[in-house]
Write an enzyme that holds these catalytic residues in place. Structure first.
Site, short mmCIF file in Angstrom:
data_model
loop_
_atom_site.label_atom_id
_atom_site.label_comp_id
_atom_site.label_asym_id
_atom_site.label_seq_id
_atom_site.Cartn_x
_atom_site.Cartn_y
_atom_site.Cartn_z
N SER A 151 0.82 -1.21 0.00
CA SER A 151 0.00 0.00 0.00
C SER A 151 0.85 1.26 0.00
O SER A 151 1.97 1.27 0.54
CB SER A 151 -0.89 0.01 1.25
OG SER A 151 -1.53 1.25 1.42
N LYS A 156 1.69 -3.18 6.75
CA LYS A 156 2.12 -3.47 5.37
C LYS A 156 3.65 -3.33 5.25
O LYS A 156 4.31 -4.16 4.61
CB LYS A 156 1.42 -2.53 4.39
CG LYS A 156 -0.06 -2.79 4.22
CD LYS A 156 -0.32 -4.10 3.50
CE LYS A 156 -1.78 -4.27 3.12
NZ LYS A 156 -2.04 -5.51 2.38
N TYR A 171 -2.28 0.38 10.03
CA TYR A 171 -2.46 -0.30 8.74
C TYR A 171 -1.21 -0.16 7.88
O TYR A 171 -0.66 -1.16 7.39
CB TYR A 171 -3.67 0.29 8.00
CG TYR A 171 -3.71 -0.14 6.55
CD1 TYR A 171 -3.87 -1.48 6.20
CD2 TYR A 171 -3.57 0.79 5.52
CE1 TYR A 171 -3.89 -1.87 4.87
CE2 TYR A 171 -3.59 0.40 4.19
CZ TYR A 171 -3.76 -0.93 3.87
OH TYR A 171 -3.76 -1.32 2.56
#
Length: 326
Positions: free
Chosen positions: A116, A144, A140
């Site tokens: 991402s 990643k 988040y």
């Protein structure tokens, strides 16, 4: 090849599955159906289960002689990750490690990882290159980035080669109209605006009108979901040909402001959109645009649907024929 696609019934995953199936690959789709939809299987063999279930994974790898993994399975709501970081680290990191362990047991040493743009955090350079500093601002993005670091170390220690694809704003739907974007709840801008056009939502909130951009609203890089899927197939081909572990950004290199997207939805749908100005959200950068020069030069990736009108048109075609999702 036999390919295991984790999270392959989700939005981006199912578009990759469709292209793999269309190409004649043997595709096994593993999804826990928390956010995935069985109707998005696109001819693949569906296995309902979790990437953290090593007993199930061993059965899958043993029965189907898996050659490579495309790993989409992750939780991806930035706000939720701040409120409940444990959920994100357990699912996005710990369960991925459980799967990597089984991959090594069965000598499966190729992975395409759905990463991402959230790994970058606040941009210092725009368009953002791959070597831009990585300072994610939420769990988040950190989850990643952690897996990207783990994958690099797994190549050095175990010879498991991977390509991490950092994409920006996934948008649109497959031109066939068979699959599209169906999130509950929905957080992405284009489907939220389309919900206004469909009468499902009264308004769209625009967070800030005084950003340092041409019209004062935030600028983002929207990339068609089919083009993202194509990059996963190119990455898989590169791994087959011996490519070493690396990461690529995926974006159009062109940004569109929130109000440009609103106006494009009005143009495509013929419906007026009630856009209401609201306060800025903390942590929102003014501009997020990717440089995809590296994957263009190394793998020959080029978006087939780079213009905003096509992206919005394919999204509209999906949502107006599937107003309640799958």
């Amino acid at each position: 090849m036999a390919i295991l696609v984790t999270g392959g019934l989700g939005y981006v995953g199912c578009h990759a599955v469709k292209q793999l199936v269309d190409r004649g690959e043997q595709v096994y789709t593993l999804d826990n159906l928390i956010y995935g939809h069985k109707q998005a299987a696109c001819g693949s063999t569906v296995i309902v289960g979790d990437i953290g279930d090593q007993t199930l994974l061993r059965q899958v790898f043993s029965a189907h002689k898996i050659d490579a993994v495309m790993h989409f399975a992750a939780f991806a709501d930035v706000g939720e990750s701040v409120a409940d970081p444990e959920k994100y680290y357990l699912n996005n990191v710990s369960k991925s490690l459980a799967m990597l362990q089984v991959m090594l047991e069965f000598d499966v040493k190729m992975m395409i990882f759905s990463s991402s743009a959230a790994t970058f955090g606040e941009p210092e350079i725009v368009p953002i290159p791959e070597d831009h500093p990585k300072n994610p601002t939420n769990p988040y993005g950190r989850s990643k980035l952690m897996l990207e670091h783990i994958l690099k170390e797994y190549e050095q220690a175990y010879g498991l080669r991977s390509i991490s694809l950092r994409y920006f704003n996934a948008s649109g739907a497959d031109p066939s109209g068979l699959i599209g974007e169906d999130h509950t709840p929905e957080h992405h801008l284009i489907p939220l605006i389309i919900d206004v056009a469909l009468g499902k939502r009264e308004k769209i909130s625009v967070f800030g009108s005084d950003w340092p951009t041409p019209d004062g609203t935030c600028v983002r890089d929207y990339v068609h979901v089919g083009d993202l899927a194509q990059a996963h197939l190119l990455g898989l081909e590169a791994l087959r040909n011996g490519k070493e572990t690396t990461a690529y950004n995926l974006g159009n290199g062109n940004g569109y402001s929130v109000m440009e997207v609103v106006k494009m939805v009005e143009k495509v749908t013929g419906k007026p959109i009630n856009a209401v100005m609201a306060d800025r959200r903390p942590g929102d950068p003014a501009v997020l645009v990717a440089s995809a020069a590296k994957i263009a030069s190394e793998l020959g990736w080029k978006p087939n649907h780079p213009d905003l009108e096509t992206i919005v048109q394919t999204a509209w075609d999906w949502h107006r024929t599937h107003p309640n999702g799958y």
